[in-house]
Write a protein that holds these residues in place. Structure first.
Motif: not given
Length: 514
Positions: A146-173
């Motif tokens: 049984x195959x289910x369809x789904x909505x996929x949410x994932x970070x981008x990956x750089x096609x050249x380096x293969x590095x996956x996107x990471x989050x940038x936000x105010x961590x220390x306030x």
């Protein structure tokens, strides 16, 4: 010398005869193979996510060595199934040899793109078969997925380096964005409402940006890949709007958070994904009628204990199979009602580094049996020990547990400790608690902290090791609750009234229950 020459010739003849034997002694199969199963159900998978590997054992019960002319998938090379036959990968195999009274293993897996077919529904039954031989000797083993369809949410990956996107936000306030190592991305405006139309599958952390509100509607299903989760950042909110379900098996109106492996083997395995992370500065988070299962930490709620509203209000919800903590609070404010937590590798609820906690009619249990557990079901303190062994303390302004059951398979299921440099205010009222320790370090007669406590009586949960914490008929928690607290939460987690007779915990005993 002649003896040695004769010996070498004999050995050479035996080796030559052995190497040639399979060229002459394997006869074609006659359709008399036996199988460990006649149908392989590969369970449910999401589109484009590979299944687990399943096995089939093929037996030659005859007295003859045989050669199976062909082993193939019915759909051949176009099949979405993949085979490994006796160590060889492929989809079509010829002249597969099998000794008399012997067997061979075939391993099967699949990955399927539901977009390749036209379906009116969001799921599709995909089938094929493994064929052995052909014509009058044809034998088949069916394959079903049984195959289910789904909505996929994932970070981008750089096609050249293969590095996956990471989050940038105010961590220390400090008002300046900080780069983190958390793989993930922020949800855009079109993704801020999760519906029940399709499941959601999240890779990395799906983050809610400053000022945004993620709303999850009743009946939604949210699945996380390994090391993935939700992150709610500064001035952002999470609103989980589940509702009471009519069918307690289907849970059609409840919101369910779990891993992305749907096979039965993974149904109750802890630690499949990371956490719902309510970061410093997030506000007014609400979770109602949700099941959060198989995570590392069910909910991680940090700081903001002096916010005008509780940072997290969690009601009518269940948290199961957390490899570390069900709820981990750090200097924060949490209100819980009709909350059920069980099977946590450390504590089911940990309120650390002070904060404010109020739990009413909650069943806080811990029947973890997967490894050694060093912490009790409920852990409270007003400090943390830093990496350099220094101590940071903060006021535990309040920790109130009313009409609750705190129990488990360990001897002492609460632990309260504090540094005298900060306040440590807590009170358990009308609770059933497991705590039977020689040289008892807790004084349950101290009225400022404990009132009307039932110690060590068995709540008689129905099936606690299976996360069924409903009360049995002989439960000592029946009828001993305080009606004042029942008036604050007049219905139990299943919608049963509790104001006439008040049982402790999240479940009211109902005689007609199975």
């Amino acid at each position: 010398m002649k003896r040695i020459l004769y010996f070498l010739l004999t050995i050479s003849f035996v080796m030559l005869w052995s190497s040639c034997r399979k060229d002459f002694d394997f006869s074609p199969s006659t359709g008399d193979l036996s199988f460990s199963k006649d149908t392989i159900y590969l369970d449910t998978v999401f589109t484009n996510i590979g299944s687990s590997t399943y096995n089939l054992k093929v037996y030659n019960r005859s007295d003859n060595d045989i050669s199976i002319p062909s082993v193939r998938l019915t759909q051949g090379e176009s099949s979405n199934y993949r085979l490994n036959v006796d160590g060889m990968a492929g989809k079509v195999f010829e002249n597969v040899e099998l000794l008399a009274k012997d067997s061979l293993f075939i391993f099967v897996e699949t990955t399927f793109d539901i977009q390749s077919i036209v379906a009116a529904d969001n799921q599709f039954l995909y089938t094929d078969a493994i064929e052995f031989d052909s014509g009058g000797n044809l034998q088949k083993v069916e394959l079903v997925t049984l195959v289910k369809d789904a909505i996929f949410i994932f970070p981008d990956r750089d096609n050249n380096t293969g590095i996956i996107e990471t989050l940038t936000f105010d961590v220390d306030g400090d008002g300046t964005p900080d780069e983190t190592s958390l793989q993930g991305r922020f949800l855009d405006n079109s993704e801020l409402t999760f519906t029940n139309e399709k499941p959601y599958v999240i890779y990395g952390f799906a983050a809610v940006d400053e000022g945004d509100v993620l709303t999850i509607e009743a009946g939604a299903r949210v699945h996380f890949h390994a090391n993935s989760g939700l992150l709610v950042t500064n001035n952002a909110s999470l609103k989980v709007n589940g509702a009471l379900s009519n069918d307690q098996e289907l849970l059609e109106n409840e919101v369910i958070f779990e891993g992305d492996r749907l096979e039965p083997l993974y149904e109750d395995i802890p630690g499949q994904w990371s956490t719902i992370y309510l970061f410093d500065g997030s506000v007014d988070n609400v979770i109602n009628y949700a099941t959060i299962k198989n995570s590392t930490v069910g909910v991680l709620c940090e700081l903001n204990q002096d916010a005008p509203n509780d940072k997290l209000t969690i009601t009518n919800s269940k948290i199961y199979n957390s490899s570390n903590f069900g709820i981990l609070g750090r200097a924060t404010s949490i209100r819980g009602e009709n909350l059920v937590i069980n099977n946590s590798g450390q504590s089911s609820i940990a309120g650390t580094l002070g904060g404010k906690y109020n739990f009413t009619h909650c069943t806080i249990a811990n029947y973890w049996n997967s490894s050694f557990r060093q912490f009790p079901s409920v852990l409270l303190n007003n400090f943390i020990i830093n990496e350099d062994n220094s101590v940071t303390s903060n006021n535990l302004e309040e920790a109130n547990f009313n009409n609750c059951i705190i129990y488990g398979n360990d001897n002492a299921e609460i632990d309260i400790s504090g540094e005298n440099t900060s306040d440590l205010f807590y009170k358990f009222t009308d609770c059933l608690i497991r705590f039977d320790v020689i040289g008892d370090p807790i004084d349950f007669d101290e009225i400022d902290h404990f009132e009307n406590i039932t110690l060590n009586d068995d709540p008689e949960f129905k099936f606690p090791f299976d996360n069924d914490l409903r009360l049995d008929e002989d439960s000592e928690a029946r009828g001993i609750g305080n009606p004042i607290f029942a008036g604050q939460v007049p219905f139990d987690i299943l919608g049963n009234g509790r104001t006439m007779i008040t049982d402790l915990g999240a479940y009211q005993f109902v005689p007609s229950e199975d």
